[in-house]
Design an enzyme around this catalytic site. Structure first.
Site, PDB file in Angstrom:
ATOM      1  N   GLU A  48     -26.522 -96.333  89.714  1.00 22.18           N
ATOM      2  CA  GLU A  48     -25.314 -96.714  88.978  1.00 22.18           C
ATOM      3  C   GLU A  48     -24.078 -96.064  89.603  1.00 22.18           C
ATOM      4  OE1 GLU A  48     -23.698 -96.362  84.329  1.00 22.18           O
ATOM      5  OE2 GLU A  48     -25.459 -95.233  85.000  1.00 22.18           O
ATOM      6  N   LYS A 115     -22.228-104.008  82.990  1.00 29.95           N
ATOM      7  CA  LYS A 115     -22.981-103.236  82.000  1.00 29.95           C
ATOM      8  C   LYS A 115     -22.577-103.632  80.582  1.00 29.95           C
ATOM      9  CE  LYS A 115     -24.173 -98.345  81.128  1.00 29.95           C
ATOM     10  NZ  LYS A 115     -23.925 -96.962  81.613  1.00 29.95           N
ATOM     11  N   CYS A 151     -28.474 -98.642  83.400  1.00 31.19           N
ATOM     12  CA  CYS A 151     -28.656 -97.397  82.633  1.00 31.19           C
ATOM     13  C   CYS A 151     -28.819 -97.644  81.126  1.00 31.19           C
ATOM     14  CB  CYS A 151     -27.501 -96.443  82.927  1.00 31.19           C
ATOM     15  SG  CYS A 151     -27.936 -94.697  82.625  1.00 31.19           S
ATOM     16  N   LEU A 292     -24.963 -57.414  89.612  1.00 26.00           N
ATOM     17  CA  LEU A 292     -26.379 -57.120  89.378  1.00 26.00           C
ATOM     18  C   LEU A 292     -26.476 -55.883  88.486  1.00 26.00           C
ATOM     19  CD1 LEU A 292     -28.963 -58.485  90.382  1.00 26.00           C
ATOM     20  CD2 LEU A 292     -29.063 -56.780  92.215  1.00 26.00           C
ATOM     21  N   SER A 293     -27.120 -56.032  87.345  1.00 23.83           N
ATOM     22  CA  SER A 293     -27.153 -54.945  86.361  1.00 23.83           C
ATOM     23  C   SER A 293     -28.486 -54.236  86.276  1.00 23.83           C
ATOM     24  CB  SER A 293     -26.816 -55.501  84.973  1.00 23.83           C
ATOM     25  OG  SER A 293     -27.861 -56.354  84.521  1.00 23.83           O
TER      26      SER A 293
END
Length: 540
Positions: A48, A115, A151, A292-293
């Site tokens: 689509e 459509k 769709c 980053l923990s």
């Protein structure tokens, strides 16, 4: 006598970029010629709105869009011969815009379909742009009449029925159908219903790729007249998938069973990876940076980023404070070393003290509270954005759906970033996805999956100090957010009603935060953002 020569159809399951009319058109031309030359295909089917990508949104309203689409149609007309080509495009006619599908052969339009069913719910806004069509479209390749739908048409009975009444023996449905959990199950069920009503086999061709908050999974299908799936293209994989039909529209010569549907964790993980990959690459970011923990959310975000972009394009930054445990420092370093990413440690205590000193004329005599906790988170946000500005890397936020739902996140702090991969992923699913990723190859230290979650913004802090246990919270959120179930009904499912009401209040109060959050990937039936739209100020 009907021809005994099968009619070969190729399903082109492609990752097409919204707005890249020239690039998408070139893909259509190249893949169509390959199908003709390599597969000896009679027909190739694209998704689509293949020429614009999906969803093009207000790009459709630009005057230049009409010009570019006309140029694209002319390019296909001139470049592709010897094969029928079916592709979706926006048709500008009579002052209207139609979501259309064109069938072209040797430069001649042999069919054009508009459509009929325009979705206007969830993430869809098609009635804002398109006018619905009213007529079926059927074209013939040798002796086989083929009907076309688009769709949403296949989710209702009428468009398929009209195609069958117009003489179609095979139905083709072109799609830009976004992924959410169990979407494949829904599609197979609906296709079986249409087959039962019409008696027609169905070719279902779907888009793949990430577009802002949506991810399209492909998983194109062929369903025979019994309703059985006889061909399933693999999910999240680009490719051209041929299938042959006889003059009655029945699939023939199938030599392989359909690809197995992915398990839930595998499908979600692949959706997140593809969503990150397309979002970062199509905006030409050289890479990403992740705070980053040592906790589970940042560990999973790091793993997703590496799988999407490669370790060389990912930078991890640990920003410890006085409340950061030695365990978190050790685990964060282990994650970075296991992943092979660049890793930096930037302690925030000196900055924290400087901020408190600067604020002391106002804060003097007042006890420490959540203000100081949020200040730490905001310092980290400032550092990440500075790294982003200096290196060009996009910041990936690490918050999950559970936290965002109830506001357990700091505005302009850990919510800072350009993209939020876990925005629609519950905390309990974060653990499941982490276990799934480690089963593929170890990337997240086992202790990270086992330790109690904590923001580590005050001494001995745990998430459970502020929130119900995540298994309880996530179950309530699914019913409240995704199913809109009333509070008394949720309580009847076995939850404490006071807890349910508390969670509902938290969700409502956090709307202003969510409205300012970065976009993230939709993987559930109802995600925050363009899917679930609530007013910020509401007396409801």
């Amino acid at each position: 006598m009907p021809s005994a020569v099968p009619i070969k159809v190729v399903m082109a399951q492609l990752d097409l970029w919204v707005g890249d009319i020239q690039g998408n058109t070139q893909r259509v031309i190249e893949v169509a010629c390959e199908a003709r030359d390599n597969d000896q295909a009679d027909l190739i089917v694209f998704p689509e709105l293949a020429l614009t990508g999906y969803p093009p949104e207000d790009l459709l309203l630009r005057a230049s869009m009409r010009i570019r689409i006309a140029e694209a149609l002319e390019r296909i007309r001139e470049a592709v011969h010897g094969i029928h080509v079916l592709f979706g495009y926006p048709e500008y006619a009579d002052g209207m815009i139609y979501n259309a599908a064109c069938v072209m052969r040797d430069g001649v339009v042999v069919a054009n379909y508009r459509k009929q069913r325009l979705p206007n719910y969830s993430v869809f806004d098609e009635r804002r742009y398109f006018t619905p069509g009213v007529k079926p479209a059927v074209f013939t390749i040798r002796e086989l009449p083929i009907g076309v739908t688009i769709c949403e048409d296949i989710w209702e009975s009428e468009p398929a029925r009209l195609a069958a009444e117009a003489g179609a023996k095979l139905l083709i449905n072109v799609n830009a159908s976004p992924y959410h959990i169990d979407k494949g199950v829904d599609r197979a069920r609906v296709l079986a219903q249409r087959v039962a009503e019409t008696g027609l086999p169905i070719v279902y061709v779907n888009l793949i790729g990430g577009q802002d908050e949506l991810v399209f999974d492909g998983e194109s299908l062929v369903v025979d007249r019994s309703g059985a799936v006889v061909l399933r293209a693999p999910a999240f994989v680009e490719g051209s998938f041929p299938v042959a039909f006889d003059a009655n529209g029945d699939p023939v010569g199938l030599s392989h069973p359909p690809a197995d549907p992915l398990a839930v964790e595998a499908a979600i993980y692949k959706a997140l990876v593809l969503g990150i990959q397309d979002y970062v690459n199509r905006q030409s970011f050289p890479g990403v940076v992740v705070g980053l923990s040592g906790g589970i959310d940042s560990a999973l975000t790091l793993a997703l980023a590496i799988d999407a972009l490669g370790a060389e394009r990912v930078m991890a930054v640990m920003m410890p404070s006085r409340y950061t445990s030695k365990m978190s420092l050790t685990d964060a370093q282990a994650e970075a070393e296991m992943a092979g990413v660049r890793y930096e440690v930037l302690p925030i205590d000196p900055i924290f003290e400087a901020f408190k000193s600067g604020l002391s004329p106002i804060f003097q005599g007042l006890p420490e509270d959540v203000t100081e906790e949020n200040l730490q988170a905001r310092i980290r946000g400032v550092l990440l954005m500075a790294i982003s500005n200096k290196t060009g890397r996009m910041v990936l936020t690490t918050g999950n759906k559970s936290e965002i739902a109830v506001g357990y996140a700091t505005l302009y702090g850990d919510m800072v970033g350009g993209f939020a991969p876990l925005k629609d992923v519950s905390k309990t699913m974060v653990y499941r996805l982490s276990a799934y990723r480690n089963a593929v190859s170890p990337l997240i230290p086992a202790r990270v999956l086992e330790r109690p979650p904590s923001a580590e913004l005050r001494p001995d802090q745990l998430d459970s100090d502020s929130l119900p246990p995540y298994n309880v919270l996530d179950a309530i959120l699914e019913l409240h957010v995704e199913q809109d179930m009333p509070i008394p009904e949720i309580a009847k499912r076995g939850f404490d009603e006071a807890t349910v009401r508390r969670v509902a209040r938290m969700v409502k109060r956090a709307e202003y935060k969510r409205r300012q959050a970065p976009p993230g990937i939709k993987i559930t039936r109802r995600a925050f953002g363009r899917d679930r739209r609530y007013p910020i100020c509401s007396g409801y």
